[in-house]
Each structure stands twice: as structure tokens, then as C-alpha cells.
Motif scaffolding. Structure first.
Motif, PDB file in Angstrom:
ATOM      1  N   UNK A 187      24.914  12.693  10.587  1.00  0.00           N
ATOM      2  CA  UNK A 187      23.014  12.708  10.402  1.00  0.00           C
ATOM      3  C   UNK A 187      22.360  12.716  11.448  1.00  0.00           C
ATOM      4  N   UNK A 188      22.739  11.383  12.006  1.00  0.00           N
ATOM      5  CA  UNK A 188      22.032  11.625  13.765  1.00  0.00           C
ATOM      6  C   UNK A 188      22.289  12.668  14.858  1.00  0.00           C
ATOM      7  N   UNK A 189      24.136  12.612  14.869  1.00  0.00           N
ATOM      8  CA  UNK A 189      23.725  14.252  16.020  1.00  0.00           C
ATOM      9  C   UNK A 189      23.716  15.350  15.424  1.00  0.00           C
ATOM     10  N   UNK A 190      23.564  15.473  13.729  1.00  0.00           N
ATOM     11  CA  UNK A 190      23.215  16.788  13.278  1.00  0.00           C
ATOM     12  C   UNK A 190      22.129  16.640  13.313  1.00  0.00           C
ATOM     13  N   UNK A 191      21.366  16.593  11.988  1.00  0.00           N
ATOM     14  CA  UNK A 191      20.102  16.358  11.571  1.00  0.00           C
ATOM     15  C   UNK A 191      19.229  16.221  12.514  1.00  0.00           C
ATOM     16  N   UNK A 192      19.033  14.936  13.203  1.00  0.00           N
ATOM     17  CA  UNK A 192      18.196  13.704  13.710  1.00  0.00           C
ATOM     18  C   UNK A 192      18.080  15.338  15.558  1.00  0.00           C
ATOM     19  N   UNK A 193      19.253  14.994  16.478  1.00  0.00           N
ATOM     20  CA  UNK A 193      18.938  16.487  17.263  1.00  0.00           C
ATOM     21  C   UNK A 193      18.799  17.618  16.916  1.00  0.00           C
ATOM     22  N   UNK A 194      19.355  18.109  15.794  1.00  0.00           N
ATOM     23  CA  UNK A 194      18.418  19.171  16.150  1.00  0.00           C
ATOM     24  C   UNK A 194      17.227  19.571  15.960  1.00  0.00           C
ATOM     25  N   UNK A 195      16.560  18.779  14.794  1.00  0.00           N
ATOM     26  CA  UNK A 195      15.529  18.479  14.689  1.00  0.00           C
ATOM     27  C   UNK A 195      14.592  17.891  15.753  1.00  0.00           C
ATOM     28  N   UNK A 196      14.693  17.089  16.687  1.00  0.00           N
ATOM     29  CA  UNK A 196      13.955  16.377  17.454  1.00  0.00           C
ATOM     30  C   UNK A 196      14.271  17.639  18.506  1.00  0.00           C
ATOM     31  N   UNK A 197      15.097  18.224  18.384  1.00  0.00           N
ATOM     32  CA  UNK A 197      15.016  19.340  19.929  1.00  0.00           C
ATOM     33  C   UNK A 197      14.065  20.514  19.691  1.00  0.00           C
ATOM     34  N   UNK A 198      13.900  20.620  18.896  1.00  0.00           N
ATOM     35  CA  UNK A 198      13.079  21.829  18.271  1.00  0.00           C
ATOM     36  C   UNK A 198      11.744  21.224  18.290  1.00  0.00           C
TER      37      UNK A 198
END
Length: 423
Positions: A187-198
């Protein structure tokens, strides 16, 4: 030996009021920590314990620190990156009694000094994010390690470093790999990093992602998240990998997979999330199209060979805050975001609080578990107990108002049997 307790060192204590508002807003999306804080305030499981935290100083981290403090801990907090401290949050946490050592944009020497000041407190537990404190406790600061009962590590990069200590027989205490908990990396790595990076890319550049060729280097959980968010915004996503299984998974997920030497010629936007070093190098910069944007969302700032980029440039400009543009000898321009630091924290706000609620619940419940069990645990990297992982998921579902089925006694018996099949 009596520990040395240093006064907090933050940029500006007058920012504390603003920081309080930010942390209160974040806390509204962290109901699991709120429940734990209420229980800890009554039970005081960390009374008399000193806990060192080296994590990005964000609103979510402040709520983590205050949850541990509510349980009786004396908390010492430093950043895990020179660019990932929110000065208002640092001031607020310090005003609440957390010992905070972190300033946004501090130089490397100050960053190192802040790590040392946290360790001067001679902590009993260490919550690490990248293993900088762990490295010091096994190197220059073994003097501070005698009181350490156990540690917890939050990142893929940090776990790699700690497993190296374990492999060399040097690990001084048990460490829980929080990063490997399902309620963290899924969750944190996948959904969080994906959204916050973009989010960071858009804040810095205001570029159009739709129709762009986005190269994602690394297809671990963070890479999966970045690739999915980029594709969701209309990008043509290319993936590079060194792991055969992950590369095959990316192919099956519908992405084009190729070597970086080939991808370098095609990409408009390059995002590294590998936990490795020099993933983008001089030979890749020379191949990139004019105007290519490069950034890093891995924990350390070594994934892009920034010195090589600077050395190859005949001109350097800064057209926007956080945006460095280098003109190469061939006339092509390469744009570097956030100086190669972790872009989703250096240029945006990191992962959303609703996801960090689970990650940091794992941390505090892991601390509680370690104080009860560390004396019986081998000095190696351990998984977070499955019942804690499942408990955090259950709490999250409850806060979301989601119910799930439970197994019947008949189903439990069937699943546990060896002699029942289709007959």
C-alpha cells in the motif's frame, strides 16, 4: 552511562502553530494511530524507554512520534534525508516535547551531526528509514549501541544494508523489516509512492504526462505504483529491470520492457526506483532526447549519476524552483528534478496519511512487540509477526466501514485437512 540529551534544533520555533494545523489535518486520516494513542495513554507500554527515529520529518512522522510519546516513551527524532524535513512540523513536534534535530535543506555535515545527537540519547529502540542510524551504531557509534534492544527498518534500501550486516555476522540486535509487511509495501510503497511521485513531477514541471514516454527503472512495489499511476495519466510506460521475474511480471502487466541503453533513446521522463546506484549514467544522458526529464524516487540520491551529468554539461540553468537544466555538448538539454534527491518528498508531501497510518501502526505495534520479545530473538532480520500485519489490516478495514466474511468451522477443518479433496 548517563545519556546526553540535546535541545531540539529546528529552523524556526515560531512555525509551530502552522505545523500544528498541518499535523491535525494529517491525523484526521490516521485513525489507527489515534486508536493506538488512546490505548497507549492508558497502558504506558513505553514508559522509561528512549526511542530514536530517523524518518522523513513529515506530518505523519510527527503523529508517529506523538503516539509513542503518549505511551510513555522519550522520543528523539532526526530526518533520514537532507531535503525531507517540514520545518513547521519539526517545530510543532519539538514544542510537544519530542527531541527534534532536523532542518529542511541542511548540509551533509549538519545531517550527520543530527544523527549523532539522536544517538547520544542512547536509545533502547531504533526506528530507521534507510539504515543511517543502524550503520552508525555498527560503525562510528558502537558506544551508543549497548542500550539498544532492537530496531525496525522502513525501506527496501535500508533492509538491504541491514541484511549485509547480518550476512557478515555483525548485526548487534534483532531488527524487524517493517518494509516487508504486507500492510506496508502493498500500500505505502505501491499506491503511496506512485501517487506522490507523479504529484512531485507535476508540481515541479507542470508537464503533460498524457502521451509522454515514461521510463520507470525498477519494478518492485514502488516501481509498480509509479508505472500504474503514469499509465493511468495516459503515458506510454517503459520498464527497465535487472530481475528476471520482475521483468516478466512487467511484460505480463502490459508494459514494454527493455535495457536502459534502449530506453534512454526513447524516454521523455525517467523515474528511478531501484535502491541501486548509478542507474542513469553518462552514456544514458548522451542518448536521451532533447528536453528529457530525469528524477529519482528511491530512498538515496545515488540512483542518478548527478556528478556525471554536471561534468557533461556545457551550460546549467534553473528555470523553475527545484528544476536544474543541463545543456550537453551535443546541444541536448537534460532536466534534473530535486537535485536527484527522493523527489516525492523533496518536491511534494510524500505518501498520503491514510497509507502512512498503516505503515506507522506497524512501527508502533512492532516496538511494543520487540520490548516484550527482543531478548529471545536472534540478532537477524525478522518479519513483522503475521498477526500484527493482519490486525493492522483489520483496523484499517473497520475505519473504512468495510466488512469481510469469516470462515466457518467446516471451512477451517477442510482447509487444514490433508485427506479431503474433491470427493
Amino acid at each position: 552511562m548517563t545519556p546526553t540529551i540535546h535541545a531540539s534544533e529546528v529552523a524556526d520555533m515560531s512555525l509551530a502553530g502552522h505545523g500544528e494545523g498541518l499535523c491535525d489535518w494529517s491525523a484526521q486520516s490516521m485513525p489507527i494511530l489515534a486508536r493506538l494513542r488512546e490505548r497507549y495513554a492508558a497502558e504506558q507500554p513505553f514508559a522509561g524507554r528512549r526511542i530514536a527515529i530517523a524518518v522523513h520529518i513529515t506530518t505523519e512522522t510527527a503523529n508517529l512520534a506523538l503516539t509513542l510519546q503518549a505511551g510513555g516513551a522519550e522520543v528523539f527524532l532526526c530526518a533520514s534525508n537532507v531535503r525531507t524535513t517540514n520545518d513547521a512540523v519539526a517545530a510543532y513536534a519539538a514544542r510537544q516535547g519530542v527531541h527534534v534535530h532536523g532542518i529542511q535543506g541542511e548540509d551533509r555535515e549538519t545531517y550527520a551531526a543530527h544523527c549523532h545527537r539522536v544517538l547520544d540519547a542512547r536509545p533502547h529502540l531504533v526506528i530507521d528509514d534507510g539504515a543511517d542510524l543502524t550503520g552508525l551504531l555498527h560503525g562510528a557509534r558502537t558506544d551508543a549501541a549497548s542500550d539498544v534492544v532492537a530496531g525496525l527498518e522502513e525501506t527496501t534500501a535500508g533492509i538491504q544494508r541491514i541484511r549485509s550486516l547480518e550476512a557478515d555476522g555483525l548485526l548487534r540486535y534483532p531488527v524487524i523489516a517493517v518494509n516487508e509487511a504486507r500492510t506496508k509495501h502493498l500500500f505505502d510503497n505501491r499506491y503511496g509512492t506512485g501517487q506522490s511521485t507523479m504529484d512531485a513531477v507535476l508540481r515541479l514541471t507542470n508537464t503533460l504526462v498524457a502521451g509522454a514516454r515514461v521510463v520507470v527503472a525498477g519494478y518492485g512495489m514502488c516501481g509498480k505504483g509509479v508505472a500504474a499511476r503514469a499509465r493511468g495519466m495516459g503515458a506510454d510506460v517503459l520498464v527497465t529491470e535487472v530481475d528476471h521475474v520482475r521483468a516478466l511480471e512487467a511484460v505480463m502487466d502490459g508494459y514494454r520492457v527493455m535495457e536502459m541503453d534502449r530506453a534512454a533513446e526513447l524516454g521523455d521522463l525517467f523515474i528511478t526506483v531501484t535502491s541501486s546506484k548509478n542507474v542513469l549514467r553518462a552514456e544514458h544522458f548522451a542518448l536521451m532526447p532533447d528536453g528529457a526529464i530525469v528524477c529519482n524516487s528511491g530512498h538515496f540520491d545515488v540512483e542518478i549519476d548527478v556528478p556525471a551529468l554536471r561534468a557533461a554539461a556545457r551550460k546549467h540553468t534553473r528555470p523553475r524552483p527545484g528544476v536544474d537544466q543541463y545543456t550537453l555538448a551535443n546541444g541536448r538539454r537534460i532536466t534534473l528534478l530535486a537535485g536527484g534527491e527522493v523527489v516525492n518528498l523533496a518536491a511534494a508531501e510524500g505518501n498520503p496519511a491514510t497509507l502512512m497510518d498503516m505503515s506507522f501502526a506497524n512501527q508502533v505495534l512492532g516496538c511494543e512487540y520487540l520490548l516484550r520479545n527482543a531478548a529471545r530473538m536472534d540478532h537477524r532480520v525478522h518479519a513483522l509477526p503475521a498477526d500484527i500485519d493482519d490486525h493492522v489490516a483489520d483496523l484499517k478495514l473497520r475505519t473504512l466501514g468495510v466488512g469481510i466474511d469469516t470462515l466457518s468451522e467446516e471451512q477451517i477443518a477442510y482447509l487444514r485437512s490433508w485427506d479431503q479433496g474433491s470427493a
